[in-house]
Structure formats: C-alpha cells, structure tokens
Scaffold this active site. Structure first.
Site, PDB file in Angstrom:
ATOM      1  N   CYS A   1     -10.533  -8.012 -44.686  1.00 34.46           N
ATOM      2  CA  CYS A   1     -11.030  -8.130 -46.057  1.00 34.46           C
ATOM      3  C   CYS A   1     -11.482  -6.762 -46.580  1.00 34.46           C
ATOM      4  O   CYS A   1     -10.670  -5.850 -46.663  1.00 34.46           O
ATOM      5  CB  CYS A   1     -12.124  -9.198 -46.151  1.00 34.46           C
ATOM      6  SG  CYS A   1     -12.418  -9.738 -47.851  1.00 34.46           S
TER       7      CYS A   1
ATOM      8  N   GLU B   1     -10.532 -15.288 -39.541  1.00 30.00           N
ATOM      9  CA  GLU B   1     -11.564 -16.127 -38.891  1.00 30.00           C
ATOM     10  C   GLU B   1     -11.887 -17.377 -39.706  1.00 30.00           C
ATOM     11  O   GLU B   1     -12.643 -18.234 -39.264  1.00 30.00           O
ATOM     12  CB  GLU B   1     -12.824 -15.291 -38.623  1.00 30.00           C
ATOM     13  CG  GLU B   1     -13.732 -15.017 -39.820  1.00 30.00           C
ATOM     14  CD  GLU B   1     -13.268 -13.887 -40.733  1.00 30.00           C
ATOM     15  OE1 GLU B   1     -12.091 -13.490 -40.663  1.00 30.00           O
ATOM     16  OE2 GLU B   1     -14.093 -13.403 -41.531  1.00 30.00           O
TER      17      GLU B   1
ATOM     18  N   HIS C   1      -9.089 -13.688 -44.587  1.00 37.84           N
ATOM     19  CA  HIS C   1     -10.021 -13.828 -43.468  1.00 37.84           C
ATOM     20  C   HIS C   1      -9.359 -14.628 -42.342  1.00 37.84           C
ATOM     21  O   HIS C   1      -9.316 -15.860 -42.411  1.00 37.84           O
ATOM     22  CB  HIS C   1     -11.285 -14.566 -43.925  1.00 37.84           C
ATOM     23  CG  HIS C   1     -12.179 -13.728 -44.768  1.00 37.84           C
ATOM     24  ND1 HIS C   1     -13.149 -12.904 -44.237  1.00 37.84           N
ATOM     25  CD2 HIS C   1     -12.235 -13.554 -46.107  1.00 37.84           C
ATOM     26  CE1 HIS C   1     -13.772 -12.272 -45.216  1.00 37.84           C
ATOM     27  NE2 HIS C   1     -13.242 -12.649 -46.355  1.00 37.84           N
TER      28      HIS C   1
END
Lengths: 207, 255
Positions: free
Chosen positions: A80, A189, A187
């Site tokens: 990001c 994650e 992202h």
C-alpha cells in the site's frame, strides 16, 4: 525471518497475523541489527506519503534500506503506502521524494478519473497480469480479486508493472517489481486466500 | 473491475454473537471466530462486528473476540458500537479492526470524525447513520434509532465527508426489518451529495433486493444480518445470482 519495518505508520496487527498464519517467522522492528539479520523485509504503511517518508528518514531507514536492498540485494516488499514509498516521488500535497528504488511518480487518482468515479478506490478488484511469470504471481490466477484502499497511484512505471487492476478506466498498478524490490498497492493481508498465497510466495522466494 | 460488496453484520454481546444465528453444521454458533470463518469461506467481502455489550466489564471480552477473529480471518473487519472517543478507536484498531464505524459517538462529539481521520486516516473511519423520514425530510436518529436528533441527514452526510469520513453506512429505519427491499430513495438522496463509498443497510428480504439495490450506481455494498444468519439467503448463492445478472462481484472458490 521477515522483518516488518516499524516506523510508526499504520496498524500492523493484521499483517503480522497473516504472516504467522502462513507459517512465516516475522518481527516488527526498526532495529538496525534486526533488519540486517532478516532474510527479507516488508515495508507496510497507510496514511500520508510525506508524513511516512519523513518518519522513515528521521529513523535513517532510507539509508539502511538502500544499503540492504539495493547494495546487498535483500528482497523487499512494500504494501500500500509502503509500495508507493518505493518510487521516486509523490505528488500528494506538493512534491515529495520517495526511496527511489523503482522509477515512477505517485499521482492522485482524481487527476485521471472522471467526476463520477469515487475516490478512494476501495474494495475488491480483479488482477490483470502484465508479467505472468513474476514470482509473486506463482500461486495467483489472472482475474483473482484483491482488496484495495487508496487515493493515489503509481504512474510512469511501465517497465516495473507486474499486474494491474482497472478502476473506472484507469490502469492501477497492483503489483510492481524492479529486481529484488516488489510491491503491492492492495493489501495482501486483507485479500483473503489470494493475498495469503502471495505473502507465502514472498516469504518462500529463493534469493 | 471493482466489485460490489456483500457484508454480513454480527452483533456481539460479552464476546459472543447474538441474534438469530441458525447454521447447520456449525457447532459453536455463537462463537465469533467460527462464524467469521464460515462467512469468509462463503465469500463475504467484509465483516462488520457491532459491540452491543451494555457494560464496561464486557468490553475486554469483545476485544478478545475481535483479536481471535483477526488472527484467523484475512478480509477487512469493521467494528462499530460504543465508539465515542479516540481511545475507543485505538482499542479496536489494536485488536485487528481495519475500519471503525461511528454513529451516536459522532453526534455527541462532532469533532470525533475529524480527529480520527487525522490520526488514523480516512480509510478507517466509517460514518454510520440511522435515518428516518420525518415530515417529508430525512432525519438523523441517535441511540440505535430511538431518538430523533432533528439533524438533516443530507447535511450530516456532507459534513461527515468534509470532516474526513472514508465511507458511509446508511441504515434506513423506515425499511429496516420490513424485508421488502433497501431504501433506494434515501440511498440516492445521500449518494447525490457525497462521493464516498456508500453501504446500504436495512430492508434486505431476498436475493432480488440486492439486484435492485445494485442498479443504483451510487451504492457500493449491501449489508444485512438476519437473512444471512438465518440462511434464508446464502452468501455464495447470492453472489452467483448477482454475477449471473451482470453485477460485478467477487466469486471465491468453495472450500
């Protein structure tokens, strides 16, 4: 061991949880020796470019990362805002210098979009591959969805494009790479199974 | 292409999920982690957890539950309920929330959104609004829809956006629980004045309601609780249905 650079920007709980979930050893740190000892480094980040770049510099992380990543070839992944910081400069509220590991400029999405399109670009978007043989895409298929939240995007970086997403007609660089330096605008994650696979590939990549 | 999002919402009291959850094959049906995993595997694009714990003593139980979910489920997590101060933001963000939804807290303290956006970034500040028609205009309601604040909802949405909210959840009190479709008129009225991502809540009764909802270009996501919990609508089926009808949607492989 993966070192996640701790420079006071953003919430690292999800990232460390996801790394542990895929069985990767990780540590959140800004300690010079720990970063030197790490096999690979992740540069996370959310928020404003200028603020984050200043924090990196005040910790002398710019010099250390440059030595470890550019001179010594340690694998680095930016996520990001962490990806945006890898570029030469950002035009987010003025002109600000980035780390310069990848050629290109971060520009406001609003400059490229028509008035109807919303900023931020928030939600799940599909990936189109530019370099399908990139190591990061090994366990990902074209069309897989990843989760984005951002208002600025990388431009003038054609040679580094690995995968993009189409947001209202704008080709948003989703995955970029220059040699051992890679980054994702989305992202991983927070991108479910697809994101975990990408982190897994980075964690297991051969040097 | 950016997809429309489907978001189930879970009410949590004292660390356990409450209200109408009825799943076959889920042994521990009020365990937030089991439910979060179930929804994640069914293709939910995001999860919302509302902390409806009434007492301060129950608060740490919510934090524990959230932390447990965040270690196992890797899609965006939004937390709402009892968010009144920056400390509340801090508390839930440290437990793994990605976004924090503010409702009555922003009415009590109109600066909360501004300060939270400044400290944590707009991407994590969600303005949640309970709105009802009163004498021909849209009024903002507080305390779970019980009190009419007299504030004009359109103005409230505008000022929320100006103060740095990154997303808006619009709960229509008029259509909530009626199960006869989302409040398209109200959504359009808000969508006309703010250009933030807009999440519709209140009124979902069947799959067709979501198809109608996404015919409004200003709507980015549909949020619902009971129809998902009761499995009257299964998220996977809903997403296949929307996809077949031309709505851009994320389809995940079933495990």
């Amino acid at each position: 061991m993966i070192a996640v650079v701790d420079y006071g920007v953003g919430n690292l709980y999800s990232l460390t949880c996801s790394l542990r979930h895929i069985g990767a050893d990780c540590i959140v740190t800004n300690d010079e020796q720990m970063l030197r000892d790490a096999d690979r480094i992740i540069l996370p980040g959310v928020g404003a470019f200028d603020d984050a770049a200043n924090k990196l510099r005040s910790l002398k992380m710019d010099q250390l990362l440059s030595e470890l990543v550019i001179k010594k070839g340690k694998p680095l992944m930016g996520i990001c805002l962490g990806m945006q910081l890898l570029f030469e400069q950002s035009l987010e509220f003025g002109v600000h210098q980035g780390l310069g590991f990848i050629g290109g400029t971060i520009r406001p999405l609003s400059d490229a979009l028509t008035n109807q399109a919303k900023v931020p670009h928030m939600g799940w978007n599909s990936l189109a591959f530019v370099k399908a043989n990139d190591p990061l895409l090994q366990e990902t298929k074209e069309g897989d969805f990843v989760y984005y939240v951002h208002s600025y995007y990388a431009t003038d970086c054609e040679s580094s494009l690995v995968a993009t997403s189409n947001y209202c007609g704008v080709q948003v660089p989703g995955v970029v790479r220059h040699a051992n330096v890679c980054g994702t605008q989305f992202h991983p994650e927070k991108s479910g199974e697809i994101g975990l696979r990408m982190l897994h590939v980075f964690a297991a990549e051969k040097d | 292409m950016l997809t429309k999002r489907i978001i189930p919402c879970l009410d949590v009291r004292n660390g356990r999920v409450v209200k109408g959850v009825n799943f076959e094959g889920l042994r521990d049906i009020d365990d937030p982690v089991s439910l979060a995993k179930f929804y994640n595997d069914s293709g939910a694009d995001e999860l919302v957890f509302y902390d409806i714990t009434a007492s301060a003593e129950g608060r740490p139980l919510f934090s524990d539950a959230l932390r447990a979910v965040a270690t196992e489920v890797f899609i965006p997590l939004t937390v709402g309920g009892s968010i009144n101060t920056l400390d509340d933001f801090d508390r839930v963000l440290k437990c793994g929330a990605d976004k924090v939804s503010v409702n009555s807290g922003a009415i009590r303290n109109p600066n909360l959104i501004y300060h939270a956006a400044k400290r944590y970034g707009s991407q994590c500040v969600v303005l949640s609004m309970d709105v009802k028609r009163v004498d021909g205009s849209f009024h903002l309601f507080a305390r779970g829809g019980r009190d009419d604040t007299g504030i004009d909802a359109i103005q409230w949405a505008k000022s929320g956006a100006e103060n740095g909210a990154g997303e808006i959840v619009l709960n229509s009190i008029d259509t909530d629980g009626v199960r006869d479709g989302f409040d398209l008129e109200m959504l359009q009225a808000i969508g006309d004045v703010v250009s933030l991502p807009l999440i519709a809540s209140g009124g979902a009764g069947c799959m067709e309601d979501f198809l109608t909802l996404f015919s409004l270009p200003c709507v980015d996501a549909g949020l619902a609780a009971s129809i998902f919990h009761s499995q009257e609508v299964k998220i996977n089926d809903l997403k296949m249905y929307l996809n077949k009808n031309g709505v851009p949607i994320r389809i995940v492989e079933e495990k």
